[in-house]
Design a protein around this motif. Structure first.
Motif, PDB file in Angstrom:
ATOM      1  N   ALA A  12       0.838  -1.194   0.000  1.00 14.31           N
ATOM      2  CA  ALA A  12       0.000   0.000   0.000  1.00 14.31           C
ATOM      3  C   ALA A  12       0.873   1.245   0.000  1.00 14.31           C
ATOM      4  CB  ALA A  12      -0.914  -0.003   1.226  1.00 14.31           C
ATOM      5  N   GLY A  13       0.515   2.215  -0.843  1.00 18.81           N
ATOM      6  CA  GLY A  13       1.257   3.467  -0.900  1.00 18.81           C
ATOM      7  C   GLY A  13       2.488   3.423  -1.779  1.00 18.81           C
ATOM      8  N   SER A  31       5.208   9.758   9.698  1.00 22.86           N
ATOM      9  CA  SER A  31       4.734   8.367   9.726  1.00 22.86           C
ATOM     10  C   SER A  31       3.270   8.296  10.133  1.00 22.86           C
ATOM     11  CB  SER A  31       5.596   7.533  10.681  1.00 22.86           C
ATOM     12  OG  SER A  31       6.940   7.495  10.248  1.00 22.86           O
ATOM     13  N   THR A  32       2.851   9.114  11.086  1.00 25.78           N
ATOM     14  CA  THR A  32       1.431   9.114  11.468  1.00 25.78           C
ATOM     15  C   THR A  32       0.570   9.677  10.342  1.00 25.78           C
ATOM     16  OG1 THR A  32       1.791  11.232  12.607  1.00 25.78           O
ATOM     17  CG2 THR A  32       1.860   9.244  13.944  1.00 25.78           C
ATOM     18  N   TRP A  55      -3.214   8.234   6.016  1.00 21.30           N
ATOM     19  CA  TRP A  55      -3.485   8.116   4.576  1.00 21.30           C
ATOM     20  C   TRP A  55      -3.785   6.670   4.213  1.00 21.30           C
ATOM     21  CZ3 TRP A  55      -1.639   5.386   0.454  1.00 21.30           C
ATOM     22  CH2 TRP A  55      -2.000   5.837  -0.822  1.00 21.30           C
ATOM     23  N   LEU A  56      -3.001   5.749   4.727  1.00 22.59           N
ATOM     24  CA  LEU A  56      -3.228   4.336   4.427  1.00 22.59           C
ATOM     25  C   LEU A  56      -4.607   3.891   4.901  1.00 22.59           C
ATOM     26  CD1 LEU A  56       0.241   2.780   5.381  1.00 22.59           C
ATOM     27  CD2 LEU A  56      -0.714   3.021   3.087  1.00 22.59           C
ATOM     28  N   MET A  57      -5.004   4.360   6.075  1.00 14.73           N
ATOM     29  CA  MET A  57      -6.293   3.948   6.610  1.00 14.73           C
ATOM     30  C   MET A  57      -7.443   4.501   5.764  1.00 14.73           C
ATOM     31  SD  MET A  57      -5.165   2.070   8.866  1.00 14.73           S
ATOM     32  CE  MET A  57      -6.828   1.484   9.111  1.00 14.73           C
ATOM     33  N   LYS A  58      -7.292   5.745   5.308  1.00 15.96           N
ATOM     34  CA  LYS A  58      -8.360   6.352   4.499  1.00 15.96           C
ATOM     35  C   LYS A  58      -8.483   5.695   3.138  1.00 15.96           C
ATOM     36  CE  LYS A  58      -8.127  10.889   6.717  1.00 15.96           C
ATOM     37  NZ  LYS A  58      -7.723  12.314   6.560  1.00 15.96           N
ATOM     38  N   HIS A  59      -7.364   5.155   2.614  1.00 15.09           N
ATOM     39  CA  HIS A  59      -7.367   4.554   1.292  1.00 15.09           C
ATOM     40  C   HIS A  59      -7.336   3.033   1.363  1.00 15.09           C
ATOM     41  CE1 HIS A  59      -6.135   8.668   0.502  1.00 15.09           C
ATOM     42  NE2 HIS A  59      -6.475   8.497  -0.749  1.00 15.09           N
TER      43      HIS A  59
END
Length: 740
Positions: free
Chosen positions: A180-181, A394-395, A400-404
């Motif tokens: 992811a990302g 990092s936070t 961002w990872l959680m939203k996507h």
């Protein structure tokens, strides 16, 4: 549109080529045509259309241009004038291809405007930074993207994704793998944009992009229906495109979101692109080649779907996205900022922070860093007081990872993160970066939608006894989650079993201070997570509650560090640069003041002070009311650049040009001269001082009355440097007593 006008021009030409008898026959057949959704040509209007131009105009006005051409093709076929029908159909296909490419380009622009988080323009001529990709998994090769350990033969670019192998075989299925990302979607958009612009994948007439995340709730669909969703007005292309499947590229993004059972009997698969089947069956039929076997498929997926894909495919090519190489990271900064000067300032700061720079291999982290530093540079001309630490970046990346991450990303997140952090911390303590399936299952982490956000999946055995191992997408991310383990608040469902790692911050700190220097990054993240703003962000944006108690443990550890020294005078000196890194990562002024209150000086030796080191040191110095002495021996300074020219602010006689140069000591002297400073002694021994450094020192002498002792040692100040120092010594506020 140009393509549509061309098709109507061909229709007019065909009508003009008819004999009078054929023209009348065409009109007669036309009088019996009934077009659904269109206006039939009135009889009197048809009678008055005695010329081909008038008849073509009537047909266009009544049916619309697309339908008019369809009607003409049908009538020409009925009249056995197939050459005219084929010519007209060919022209319509050409017009549609042009219109479809225009539609794809507009959709890409719309997507980019709504999803510009990575700061990339996917158009061929736009600011797109090439990602490092390779045919073999990174785990088999080691090193960072761009390192010499990489084999050049395995390197893949967007232009060589479908390049034939050594045996001349062109892959039918290309699987693009990345965590992811990592930029999978951006890469697919780049391929699509290049095709629409005619610079990539020119062997294909059509490229159809299917977002599996949007289809995961669908029940049944045919390939034709999937294609229609990609087309303007949901109309499939005209002509016989299914007769030329080798000219079609299907792009499937987010394939892991489907969660497909890939081991379906062949008898259940479809061979008809118009046949509606359960969505999973339709996609499997496309992948396995029972539908349109000559077509090409490009899949983007996270590593968690690899094992099941490998069981159902054959002859596919796997390409792993490895992220930004060192050169690409710098290029990305320049593309993001546009201004070379700002890019150099931002990249120089990031390059000096080893943790932050290393994390920028992940594209979404590079975006996070650039976004944050852009805000800092908007407020200030330099990054001296930049508070955008690796922890904050990092936070930001985590949120961002959680939203996507899909619809399930927020479900049971707190408990999942607790177990993920436990896994990370256990691995850090045991020097372990690869985790087996049992490690995942024992902690209840086998939730594909969440797991694939943070861990890469690899197959480590082949055959019936195959197994999988998992790793964090970057070691520093594992260290970040390991630090989170010590500060996250447990939930009611958290159960500690035998061998469970204790959440004792003091054990971690003591181990780092005595024997485990490899825990440095974890400890640094621990300080960063104790910052109140980070705590607030984690609670509001990620849904994680961070404990307050570790702050007290961290403060006590810093204050008691080196208290066991046999020479009490040395106990009041800070000799480790990491202390300033920890406090800068915390980035809370009151905490820094409390931590430094029992120290009176700093003594560093043999340190190469990067811009990040200087920012950390200067931040602490400005909060350090009790600082009496600074000693730097054999230290060097990375030079700071500014984004804009400043007017001179030093003592009389200082020229704008000298201020513009900004000596490497500029940042340190600015911090040492802050209001309220009680500095008495400054020693800069064997630091390679030059004439340019005396400008900053002269300003410090002129404006800092408490400074009584200055040692410059082994420098090449030159005549000009001596004159600048003397100018500072002559100022009325200078109280220097010793100069060596």
């Amino acid at each position: 549109m140009a393509g549509e006008e061309s098709a109507l021009a061909v229709l007019l030409g065909a009508l003009e080529g008819l004999t009078l008898e054929d023209f009348q026959e065409f009109k007669t057949k036309l009088s019996h045509v009934d077009v659904e959704g269109g206006w039939n040509i009135p009889g009197d209007a048809l009678a008055e259309a005695t010329r081909p131009s008038a008849l073509a105009g009537c047909m266009g006005d009544s049916y619309g241009e697309d339908a008019a051409v369809d009607v003409a093709v049908r009538l020409f076929e009925e009249m056995n004038r197939r050459e005219l029908a084929e010519k007209l159909l060919d022209e319509k296909v050409k017009a549609y291809k042009w219109k479809y490419k225009e539609h794809v380009a507009k959709e890409l622009l719309r997507y980019q405007e709504g999803n510009s988080c990575l700061g990339e323009n996917t158009s061929t001529g736009g600011p797109y930074t090439e990602l490092s990709m390779a045919r073999k998994p990174w785990s088999q090769r080691g090193g960072e993207p761009g390192d010499a350990t990489w084999g050049c033969a395995d390197t893949v670019t967007v232009r060589t994704l479908f390049k034939p192998d050594e045996g001349g075989r062109t892959p039918r299925v290309v699987v693009l793998v990345g965590a992811a990302g990592m930029g999978k979607t951006v890469t697919l958009r780049k391929v699509t944009a290049g095709w629409a612009e005619g610079t990539l994948c020119r062997q294909f007439d059509y490229v159809f992009c299917v977002d599996c995340r949007e289809l995961s709730s669908s029940k049944e669909a045919s390939v034709v229906e999937l294609v229609s969703k990609c087309c303007p007005h949901r109309r499939t292309p005209p002509g016989w495109i299914w007769d030329k499947p080798e000219k079609i590229l299907f792009i499937l993004d987010g394939f892991e979101a489907m969660g497909l059972p890939l081991a379906q009997p062949k008898a259940e698969l479809s061979s008809n692109p118009r046949e509606a089947k359960p969505l999973g069956t339709t996609l499997l039929s496309l992948l396995k080649g029972t539908i349109l076997p000559e077509s090409t498929v490009l899949i983007a997926t996270r590593p968690t779907a690899l094992q099941s894909l490998g069981q159902c495919l054959g002859g596919e090519r796997y390409v792993e996205i490895l992220g930004f190489s060192p050169a690409a990271r710098e290029e990305y900064f320049h593309r993001y900022f546009g201004s070379d000067n700002k890019a150099e300032v931002a990249f120089g700061f990031t390059r000096g922070n080893e943790v932050l720079y290393s994390l920028c291999v992940i594209p979404v982290m590079s975006w996070s860093v650039c976004t944050a530093l852009e805000q800092e540079l908007y407020k200030s001309r330099h990054l001296l007081e930049c508070s955008r630490t690796a922890t904050r970046m990092s936070t930001l990346c985590l949120s961002w990872l959680m939203k996507h991450g899909g619809r399930d990303a927020q479900r049971d997140l707190q408990q999942f993160l607790l177990q993920l952090c436990s896994l990370a911390a256990d691995g850090i303590w045991k020097h372990k970066v690869l985790f087996e399936e049992k490690d995942i299952e024992d902690r209840g982490l086998n939730q594909p939608q969440l797991l694939s956000l943070f861990l890469n999946e690899q197959i480590w055995k082949e055959g019936p006894d195959h197994g999988k191992v998992y790793s964090f997408s970057h070691l520093h991310l594992q260290e970040f989650f390991a630090a989170m383990f010590y500060v996250l608040e447990d939930t009611d469902d958290t159960v500690g079993g035998p061998g469970t790692l204790a959440k004792d911050v003091n054990v971690l700190l003591e181990s780092y201070g005595t024997s485990r220097e490899d825990l440095n990054v974890t400890v640094r993240f621990l300080f960063g997570l104790a910052n109140p703003k980070v705590t607030e962000h984690a609670d509001e944006e990620i849904g994680c509650r961070i404990l307050v108690q570790p702050r007290e443990d961290l403060l006590r550890w810093l204050q008691m560090r080196r208290r066991d020294l046999s020479h009490p005078s040395e106990a009041v000196l800070i000799k480790e640069l990491d202390t300033f890194h920890f406090l800068f990562e915390m980035n809370e002024k009151s905490f820094v003041q409390s931590a430094l209150g029992c120290f009176m000086g700093v003594a560093l030796q043999d340190a190469r002070l990067t811009l990040y080191d200087q920012a950390a040191l200067c931040f602490c110095i400005k909060q350090w009311a009790g600082l009496r002495s600074v000693t730097l021996r054999s230290c060097s300074f990375q030079q700071q650049q500014r984004c804009r020219k400043e007017p001179p602010t030093g003592f009389p006689g200082q020229s704008p040009r000298q201020e513009e140069l900004h000596s490497p000591l500029h940042l340190l002297c600015l911090a040492l001269g802050h209001p309220g400073s009680s500095l008495r002694s400054l020693r800069l021994q064997w630091c390679g001082l030059t004439e340019g450094d005396t400008n900053a020192l002269g300003t410090l002498l002129a404006t800092h009355p408490s400074l009584a002792h200055l040692e410059l040692g082994d420098g090449a100040l030159g005549d000009g440097g001596v004159r600048l120092l003397c100018a500072g010594l002559r100022q009325p506020d200078c109280r220097l007593q010793v100069l060596r």
